[in-house]
Motif scaffolding. Structure first.
Motif, PDB file in Angstrom:
ATOM      1  N   GLN A  98       9.833   1.009   2.924  1.00  9.29           N
ATOM      2  CA  GLN A  98       9.950  -0.107   1.977  1.00  9.29           C
ATOM      3  C   GLN A  98       9.541   0.399   0.601  1.00  9.29           C
ATOM      4  O   GLN A  98       8.536   1.099   0.488  1.00  9.29           O
ATOM      5  CB  GLN A  98       9.017  -1.264   2.370  1.00  9.29           C
ATOM      6  CG  GLN A  98       9.250  -1.866   3.729  1.00  9.29           C
ATOM      7  CD  GLN A  98       8.078  -2.757   4.150  1.00  9.29           C
ATOM      8  OE1 GLN A  98       6.936  -2.517   3.801  1.00  9.29           O
ATOM      9  NE2 GLN A  98       8.380  -3.793   4.908  1.00  9.29           N
ATOM     10  N   ALA A  99      10.293   0.038  -0.407  1.00 10.83           N
ATOM     11  CA  ALA A  99       9.924   0.423  -1.769  1.00 10.83           C
ATOM     12  C   ALA A  99       8.904  -0.571  -2.295  1.00 10.83           C
ATOM     13  O   ALA A  99       9.234  -1.737  -2.534  1.00 10.83           O
ATOM     14  CB  ALA A  99      11.158   0.455  -2.665  1.00 10.83           C
ATOM     15  N   VAL A 100       7.648  -0.130  -2.450  1.00 14.69           N
ATOM     16  CA  VAL A 100       6.595  -1.011  -2.966  1.00 14.69           C
ATOM     17  C   VAL A 100       5.774  -0.254  -4.011  1.00 14.69           C
ATOM     18  O   VAL A 100       5.774   0.971  -4.064  1.00 14.69           O
ATOM     19  CB  VAL A 100       5.674  -1.529  -1.841  1.00 14.69           C
ATOM     20  CG1 VAL A 100       6.469  -2.284  -0.793  1.00 14.69           C
ATOM     21  CG2 VAL A 100       4.895  -0.398  -1.176  1.00 14.69           C
ATOM     22  N   TRP A 101       5.060  -1.022  -4.816  1.00 12.50           N
ATOM     23  CA  TRP A 101       4.218  -0.445  -5.876  1.00 12.50           C
ATOM     24  C   TRP A 101       2.959  -1.292  -5.960  1.00 12.50           C
ATOM     25  O   TRP A 101       2.858  -2.212  -6.744  1.00 12.50           O
ATOM     26  CB  TRP A 101       4.992  -0.431  -7.191  1.00 12.50           C
ATOM     27  CG  TRP A 101       4.305   0.221  -8.360  1.00 12.50           C
ATOM     28  CD1 TRP A 101       3.885  -0.383  -9.504  1.00 12.50           C
ATOM     29  CD2 TRP A 101       3.991   1.617  -8.509  1.00 12.50           C
ATOM     30  NE1 TRP A 101       3.332   0.527 -10.365  1.00 12.50           N
ATOM     31  CE2 TRP A 101       3.389   1.770  -9.770  1.00 12.50           C
ATOM     32  CE3 TRP A 101       4.154   2.733  -7.701  1.00 12.50           C
ATOM     33  CZ2 TRP A 101       2.948   3.010 -10.250  1.00 12.50           C
ATOM     34  CZ3 TRP A 101       3.716   3.966  -8.168  1.00 12.50           C
ATOM     35  CH2 TRP A 101       3.131   4.099  -9.428  1.00 12.50           C
ATOM     36  N   ALA A 102       1.994  -0.969  -5.088  1.00 12.85           N
ATOM     37  CA  ALA A 102       0.731  -1.708  -5.051  1.00 12.85           C
ATOM     38  C   ALA A 102      -0.429  -0.780  -5.376  1.00 12.85           C
ATOM     39  O   ALA A 102      -1.155  -1.000  -6.353  1.00 12.85           O
ATOM     40  CB  ALA A 102       0.537  -2.357  -3.682  1.00 12.85           C
ATOM     41  N   ALA A 103      -0.598   0.280  -4.601  1.00  9.76           N
ATOM     42  CA  ALA A 103      -1.664   1.240  -4.885  1.00  9.76           C
ATOM     43  C   ALA A 103      -1.471   1.845  -6.272  1.00  9.76           C
ATOM     44  O   ALA A 103      -2.437   2.014  -7.028  1.00  9.76           O
ATOM     45  CB  ALA A 103      -1.673   2.338  -3.822  1.00  9.76           C
ATOM     46  N   GLY A 104      -0.209   2.159  -6.609  1.00  5.20           N
ATOM     47  CA  GLY A 104       0.053   2.711  -7.928  1.00  5.20           C
ATOM     48  C   GLY A 104      -0.342   1.757  -9.035  1.00  5.20           C
ATOM     49  O   GLY A 104      -0.908   2.168 -10.059  1.00  5.20           O
ATOM     50  N   GLU A 105      -0.058   0.465  -8.829  1.00  3.80           N
ATOM     51  CA  GLU A 105      -0.407  -0.514  -9.862  1.00  3.80           C
ATOM     52  C   GLU A 105      -1.915  -0.730  -9.940  1.00  3.80           C
ATOM     53  O   GLU A 105      -2.468  -0.903 -11.022  1.00  3.80           O
ATOM     54  CB  GLU A 105       0.308  -1.833  -9.565  1.00  3.80           C
ATOM     55  CG  GLU A 105       0.249  -2.847 -10.691  1.00  3.80           C
ATOM     56  CD  GLU A 105       1.148  -2.489 -11.874  1.00  3.80           C
ATOM     57  OE1 GLU A 105       1.344  -3.359 -12.721  1.00  3.80           O
ATOM     58  OE2 GLU A 105       1.631  -1.336 -11.964  1.00  3.80           O
ATOM     59  N   VAL A 106      -2.602  -0.706  -8.806  1.00  4.85           N
ATOM     60  CA  VAL A 106      -4.063  -0.814  -8.815  1.00  4.85           C
ATOM     61  C   VAL A 106      -4.654   0.337  -9.633  1.00  4.85           C
ATOM     62  O   VAL A 106      -5.568   0.142 -10.441  1.00  4.85           O
ATOM     63  CB  VAL A 106      -4.620  -0.807  -7.375  1.00  4.85           C
ATOM     64  CG1 VAL A 106      -6.144  -0.655  -7.395  1.00  4.85           C
ATOM     65  CG2 VAL A 106      -4.242  -2.085  -6.644  1.00  4.85           C
ATOM     66  N   LEU A 107      -4.132   1.542  -9.427  1.00  2.96           N
ATOM     67  CA  LEU A 107      -4.622   2.685 -10.196  1.00  2.96           C
ATOM     68  C   LEU A 107      -4.317   2.520 -11.681  1.00  2.96           C
ATOM     69  O   LEU A 107      -5.121   2.908 -12.540  1.00  2.96           O
ATOM     70  CB  LEU A 107      -4.005   3.973  -9.655  1.00  2.96           C
ATOM     71  CG  LEU A 107      -4.445   4.380  -8.242  1.00  2.96           C
ATOM     72  CD1 LEU A 107      -3.647   5.593  -7.758  1.00  2.96           C
ATOM     73  CD2 LEU A 107      -5.935   4.682  -8.206  1.00  2.96           C
ATOM     74  N   ASN A 108      -3.149   1.933 -11.997  1.00  2.00           N
ATOM     75  CA  ASN A 108      -2.822   1.681 -13.396  1.00  2.00           C
ATOM     76  C   ASN A 108      -3.763   0.668 -14.028  1.00  2.00           C
ATOM     77  O   ASN A 108      -3.950   0.651 -15.249  1.00  2.00           O
ATOM     78  CB  ASN A 108      -1.380   1.186 -13.531  1.00  2.00           C
ATOM     79  CG  ASN A 108      -0.368   2.305 -13.340  1.00  2.00           C
ATOM     80  OD1 ASN A 108      -0.720   3.488 -13.374  1.00  2.00           O
ATOM     81  ND2 ASN A 108       0.890   1.946 -13.124  1.00  2.00           N
ATOM     82  N   PHE A 109      -4.344  -0.216 -13.197  1.00  2.00           N
ATOM     83  CA  PHE A 109      -5.334  -1.175 -13.662  1.00  2.00           C
ATOM     84  C   PHE A 109      -6.733  -0.562 -13.699  1.00  2.00           C
ATOM     85  O   PHE A 109      -7.727  -1.287 -13.759  1.00  2.00           O
ATOM     86  CB  PHE A 109      -5.347  -2.422 -12.768  1.00  2.00           C
ATOM     87  CG  PHE A 109      -4.319  -3.461 -13.118  1.00  2.00           C
ATOM     88  CD1 PHE A 109      -4.599  -4.448 -14.045  1.00  2.00           C
ATOM     89  CD2 PHE A 109      -3.070  -3.450 -12.517  1.00  2.00           C
ATOM     90  CE1 PHE A 109      -3.655  -5.406 -14.375  1.00  2.00           C
ATOM     91  CE2 PHE A 109      -2.119  -4.405 -12.834  1.00  2.00           C
ATOM     92  CZ  PHE A 109      -2.400  -5.386 -13.768  1.00  2.00           C
ATOM     93  N   GLY A 110      -6.801   0.749 -13.645  1.00  2.00           N
ATOM     94  CA  GLY A 110      -8.096   1.415 -13.682  1.00  2.00           C
ATOM     95  C   GLY A 110      -8.888   1.255 -12.393  1.00  2.00           C
ATOM     96  O   GLY A 110     -10.116   1.402 -12.396  1.00  2.00           O
ATOM     97  N   GLY A 111      -8.177   0.941 -11.308  1.00  2.00           N
ATOM     98  CA  GLY A 111      -8.860   0.749 -10.038  1.00  2.00           C
ATOM     99  C   GLY A 111      -9.499  -0.619  -9.888  1.00  2.00           C
ATOM    100  O   GLY A 111     -10.212  -0.855  -8.910  1.00  2.00           O
ATOM    101  N   ASN A 112      -9.244  -1.523 -10.824  1.00  2.00           N
ATOM    102  CA  ASN A 112      -9.846  -2.866 -10.755  1.00  2.00           C
ATOM    103  C   ASN A 112      -9.031  -3.737  -9.804  1.00  2.00           C
ATOM    104  O   ASN A 112      -7.994  -4.287 -10.168  1.00  2.00           O
ATOM    105  CB  ASN A 112      -9.911  -3.489 -12.147  1.00  2.00           C
ATOM    106  CG  ASN A 112     -10.783  -4.736 -12.165  1.00  2.00           C
ATOM    107  OD1 ASN A 112     -10.702  -5.583 -11.273  1.00  2.00           O
ATOM    108  ND2 ASN A 112     -11.633  -4.837 -13.176  1.00  2.00           N
ATOM    109  N   PHE A 113      -9.509  -3.854  -8.582  1.00  2.00           N
ATOM    110  CA  PHE A 113      -8.794  -4.567  -7.528  1.00  2.00           C
ATOM    111  C   PHE A 113      -8.601  -6.029  -7.890  1.00  2.00           C
ATOM    112  O   PHE A 113      -7.500  -6.576  -7.753  1.00  2.00           O
ATOM    113  CB  PHE A 113      -9.584  -4.432  -6.224  1.00  2.00           C
ATOM    114  CG  PHE A 113      -8.936  -5.081  -5.027  1.00  2.00           C
ATOM    115  CD1 PHE A 113      -7.970  -4.421  -4.292  1.00  2.00           C
ATOM    116  CD2 PHE A 113      -9.303  -6.362  -4.625  1.00  2.00           C
ATOM    117  CE1 PHE A 113      -7.374  -5.013  -3.189  1.00  2.00           C
ATOM    118  CE2 PHE A 113      -8.725  -6.966  -3.522  1.00  2.00           C
ATOM    119  CZ  PHE A 113      -7.752  -6.289  -2.800  1.00  2.00           C
TER     120      PHE A 113
END
Length: 822
Positions: free
Chosen positions: A690-705
């Motif tokens: 599945q094409a998803v972008w969750a971990a990558g986006e969390v990292l782009n948020f500086g790791g702020n879950f």
């Protein structure tokens, strides 16, 4: 002093019981102490099968032998370990005589009684050079109906096959519909003659209620009335999707579901909770009203609190999904089902009897209740119709009163109706599920790729693996299909350079994507034209091309005798959270990928429930990386799988980009990878991405879950995202063990470690306890239980890391199977 006889041990065990055994318990105990090879006990939930299991361990301790107690879940194994330690003390032995081995935790691993997850036993059986079974007298297999699990049932099958014949078996299962057939198969295929003890009656009987005229809220208020002896709570309310759990819980917030004593103690407990973010504040409000929510969308720290409060009888209601029925044991007086059908809108189907019986069986607590209650409410449309009919029927058809006649006509005009597109359930459906026969024990699921690779590492003789397939509990057509599937898998492994088959497969025209003639042991590569070859690849030898062609259309008369592993086969033993062949494919391509491309590739193999996908789509504006632009795009264009963007004509004005609907967008990076894989490997059809972008986006948020969760409106599903990040950590550690072509191992490992470290820090900030447990599980696959490290890794792979390598709990409309969160 001579060892006690089995008759003496039976008397001694029965005499020390704190209460007279239930009839099925007594029959099973007598069968165990008199049988030569063992017993299969089939009985409903709540009939005290643990007391039967303890008899085998009691006997082993008194006879100074070794016994294994296996369960399918880590949580259940930990629970049984504690119970067995307490029992050992009561019998006059030491708590240290009981050991625990679950992969991520070992306590007294050389003890005489070992409580283990099922995969640990198989691991040791596969490494009998490292483990001595000569002193093992018994193996208890709890929850043995897991034999029919499509993903992990093979673990129980192989264990039965490999256990030495002197080891006696005690198989404990829920009621099954083919116990005699199963025992005949066990005797015929494995030379084991077991006795069967079947119990039909529950220790705590169930009372079934079809609630025709009440809405759910009214029902729950009604059953919560009374004192501890008369009220029908605590109750588990089962819904078939997570959104419904929340919507029902919201409805219940304002209802009176607690008594005064509960409310005071509950508020004191909730006051201790510091949950300022995500769904925490909302859940705290619900808990104060005596309502809990428990499903995979919750963070583990929230689920643990809900479990603790429910077990303390401080919650009146817990909203949960069906997977709780097969996993965590929350003792309830009643269960309530909000539906008997599940599936996507317009395609709903009645739930299967096995699921229904698991849910029904959660009602009734042996230590508190004399009966359990099962309530089923109809769809609210039917409740409205029922309430309307009650009013309508109050006006006699023979009335002459003009006022009443007018009112009757008005009521008739307002008659509610059903939705023709919906599937409704009825009381006869409920009756059908109540009386449905229990499920049967059959072999399910194909031979896993990892297991096949591991068996080939042990021995290249194909006939040994065929014997495994031949012994499966299947009818002859399915056995023959399994043999064909084994041949096909071997041909695929040969085509991809993982094994060498003898005799070689018959020469056929190679499939698309497989060309070349020079002999080499390198992996198979796509080659459309010389300028588009991928660096690091070489064309396959003729035998590999023939194997690839044969894998697409297996010849009926071809039977390989040997499948000798090449060095590449070890790659397949590394991957447990991804299809091993797809993992090997990614390793060959990710050397030139950017960090973002690698993250996308990794995330694409970690399945998320489908309803979540709309929240984690890959942004269309995410810039392409070097792997996409330099290799993937040219190769896919040359194959006609994507269309090249026309070159910009100099001097033409820039066109404004119009909005493109999601389903019409060009494929994103992960989808391009999958397109190429399918083109190169058309014979491999069991890969899911599945094409998803969750971990990558969390990292782009500086790791702020929490910032990410809030921005994506995922508070009610944050547990699934948290779990996705944990699985991503494990996956990077798998990929660290191999290095793509053209990359320095140190650089590759450093990048993946950095990704894992950043995600670990994020997860620790959210739920430190669960994060630490997961990090331990990450190392469980590397526990060296045998002589050779590679073999130990492979054996651990069989378990798919127990929980974390499996997809999260699905919604009703999900196509893939449920995974129980441990």
């Amino acid at each position: 002093m001579p060892a006690p006889t089995r008759d003496e041990l039976a008397t001694k065990y029965l005499d020390q019981l704190p209460y007279p055994p239930y009839p099925v318990q007594e029959e099973a105990l007598l069968a165990w102490f008199t049988s030569e090879q063992g017993v299969l006990v089939c009985a409903p939930t709540g009939t005290g099968k643990t007391l039967i299991a303890q008899a085998a361990l009691f006997e082993a301790l008194h006879s100074n032998t070794v016994a294994y107690y296996t369960t399918p879940l880590i949580a259940l194994t930990e629970q049984k370990f504690q119970e067995m330690q307490a029992s050992a003390e009561r019998w006059g032995f030491s708590r240290d005589d009981i050991g625990l081995v679950t992969g991520n935790r070992k306590v007294n691993p050389t003890a005489r009684i070992l409580v283990v997850v099922a995969e640990i036993l198989l691991n040791r059986l596969l490494h009998q050079d490292g483990f001595d079974f000569s002193h093992v007298s018994a193996v208890v297999m709890d929850e043995f109906h897991s034999f029919a699990d499509p993903e992990r049932g093979i673990v129980w099958e192989l264990s039965l096959n490999m256990l030495p014949k002197h080891v006696r078996l005690l198989l404990l299962s829920a009621t099954v519909g083919n116990a005699v057939e199963f025992l005949n198969w066990l005797d015929r295929m494995h030379g084991r003659k077991l006795e069967v003890v079947e119990g039909k009656e529950r220790k705590i009987p169930l009372t079934y209620h079809w609630v025709a005229g009440d809405y759910l809220n009214d029902l729950l208020v009604q059953i919560a009335k009374g004192d501890d002896a008369t009220r029908k709570t605590p109750a588990l309310v089962f819904a078939f999707n997570r959104d419904e759990c929340w919507s029902v819980a919201e409805q219940l917030k304002g209802l009176d579901l607690l008594n005064a004593g509960q409310r005071t103690v509950l508020n004191a407990e909730v006051d201790k909770l510091e949950w300022p973010q995500g769904i925490g504040p909302k859940l705290k409000q619900m808990l104060r009203r005596g309502v809990g929510v428990h499903h995979a969308g919750l963070l583990p720290k929230y689920r643990r609190v809900v479990e603790e409060l429910f077990e303390k009888k401080l919650l009146s209601v817990a909203l949960c999904t069906e997977t709780l029925a097969a996993g965590i044991n929350l003792p309830a007086r009643s269960v309530v089902l909000t539906s008997l059908v599940k599936g996507p809108f317009g395609k709903e189907k009645l739930i299967d009897p096995s699921t229904a019986h698991q849910i029904f069986g959660r009602a009734g607590r042996p230590q508190y209740d004399t009966e359990g209650h099962v309530y089923v409410i109809p769809h609210e449309d039917d409740v409205r119709i029922s309430k309307w009919k009650e009013k309508y029927d109050q006006i006699p058809e023979t009335t002459k009163d003009p006022v009443m006649l007018k009112k009757k006509k008005e009521l008739l005009k307002k008659k509610p109706t059903r939705n023709s597109q919906k599937k409704y359930w009825t009381e006869p459906d409920f009756d059908k599920l109540k009386t449905a026969p229990p499920a049967k024990l059959y072999s399910k699921g194909p031979l896993p790729w990892r297991l096949l690779a591991y068996l080939l590492k042990i021995s290249p003789e194909v006939e040994k693996i065929r014997s495994v397939v031949k012994k499966r509990l299947l009818d002859q057509p399915r056995i023959e299909a399994g043999m064909k599937q084994l041949n096909r898998m071997l041909l695929i492994l040969a085509a991809r350079g993982f094994v060498k088959l003898e005799p070689e497969p018959p020469a056929e025209a190679p499939p698309a994507g497989i060309t070349g003639s020079e002999p080499t042991a390198a992996p198979v590569a796509p080659r459309r034209e010389e300028g588009l070859r991928i660096p690091g690849f070489s064309p396959p030898p003729p035998s590999a091309a023939a194997a690839a062609a044969a894998a697409l259309n297996p010849p009926t008369d071809y039977q390989p005798i040997l499948a000798t592993p090449t060095e590449r086969l070890d790659q397949l033993l590394v991957f447990r959270a991804v299809h091993p062949l797809y993992g090997a494919f990614l390793i060959e391509y990710l050397g030139t990928a950017s960090r973002e491309e690698r993250i996308q590739a990794f995330e694409s193999v970690l399945e998320l429930p489908r309803p979540l996908l709309k929240f984690v789509r890959v942004p269309f504006e995410l810039p392409p990386g070097p792997l996409a632009t330099e290799k993937l795009d040219p190769e896919l264009i040359s194959r006609g799988l994507i269309v090249a963007k026309p070159p910009k004509v100099e001097g033409e004005p820039e066109e404004e980009e119009e909005f493109v609907p999601w389903d019409e967008r060009p494929p994103v990076f992960a989808e391009k990878l999958r397109l190429l894989f399918d083109a190169i490997h058309p014979e491999i059809t069991d890969v899911t991405t599945q094409a998803v972008w969750a971990a990558g986006e969390v990292l782009n948020f500086g790791g702020n879950f929490n910032t990410y969760i809030t921005s994506r409106e995922l508070a009610k599903q944050e547990g699934l995202i948290f779990r996705h990040l944990l699985r991503m950590i494990l996956l990077t550690q798998e990929f660290e063990q191999l290095t793509p072509p053209g990359v320095e191992p140190a650089a590759w490992q450093a990048e993946l470690k950095d990704i894992a470290d950043r995600l670990t820090e994020t997860c620790r900030s959210v739920d430190p306890m669960s994060t630490e447990e997961t990090i331990k599980k990450a190392h469980a696959a590397d526990v060296v239980e045998g002589e050779e490290h590679a073999k130990a890794i492979a054996a651990a792979e069989l378990a798919k890391a127990v929980d974390l390598a499996k997809p999260a709990e699905p919604e009703e409309e999900d196509a893939f199977g449920a995974g129980v969160l441990d």
